[in-house]
Design a protein around this motif. Sequence first.
Motif: not given
Lengths: 119, 229
Positions: A1-23
């Motif tokens: 897994m290269d750096i860019i993929q890690l950044i994208v995955l991290g952002s997606a997971l963060f977004f998911f976490a925010v949505v779960v928390a708000m829900t």
Amino acid sequence: MDIIQLIVLGSALFFFAVVVAMTSKNKITDQYAFMWLTLSVIGVILAVALPFLNRLALSIGIAYLPSLIFLLAFLVVLFLLIYHTSLLSKQESRLKVLIQEVGYLEKELRDARNGDKHP
Amino acid sequence: MDSKILIIVPAYNEEQAIVNTVRALEKFVEYDYIIVNDGSTDMTKNLLETHQFNHITLPVNLGIGGAVQTGYRYAVRHGYDYAIQLDADGQHNPEDLRHLVSEMEKRQVDMLIGSRFLEKSNYRGSFLRRTGILYFNYLLRLIARVNITDPTSGYRIVNRRVCEWFAVDYPVDYPEVEVIAKIARKGYKVEETKVEMNARQGGVSSITPVKSLYYMAKVTFFSLIRSYI
């Protein structure tokens, strides 16, 4: 897994976490929460499948994958805007009826207090 | 003449004219009236309360369409046979009320509009206003096949059937022309009769050149979309 993929995955997971928390705190109602959860899950899946997507893009003649992603993202955002405008319009027309009813009820109350001078 | 008739008077910041307008209406004891105070920020509400005029005060400003619709909802709720719209600023002459009602009963149409231009009258609007009126006249001829010489006139009487429609469906802003297109295309009968209009007693016209263009574009767009699709 290269750096860019890690950044994208991290952002997606963060977004998911925010949505779960708000829900969980009921900051977004169910209907919208479900929509955002679905979108954030799609985000995570896309982040994981990035190398596969790159190969797919090349195989169907797209030299630069981000351009495709931007186009899709733009369309999704446009769709969301129209969707939200329609929701806003619905709220506005409900609000209009409520305001009219409040005015009417206030008149009824006033008339009852004043001994119903008017029809 | 035993029809139940309601005069709907939408009022937004009309402190200068409202008392005179209602006093003039009160002479017509055979008609009821309801003033819809559309969230005015001046003394309109106080004046209505002090004089104990029959009124509804909307807690916030809804715009002319929302205010007029409140009147139509009131008319339906209280079982009126006809509802007449009359501006609060004194432009509409109450002396024409009986004429409107008798013509409405005689012609048995669904909407009768008080027109300034059907015969020679004293009314002289600005060039822009007259151009707009001419434009709407052509638009209505084109899409609704009715010849209305004064389509923006707010002085109009409708029967119960139209009241019931307007109580649930009425445009929020610039409703005058759009509703003619809508109901005429549905087969409702819309006609005109001559009325006199005065210069306004107070307040300022809400129509600016930019708003006029928006008015024309909006009405054209929605009349076309809602009439054909």
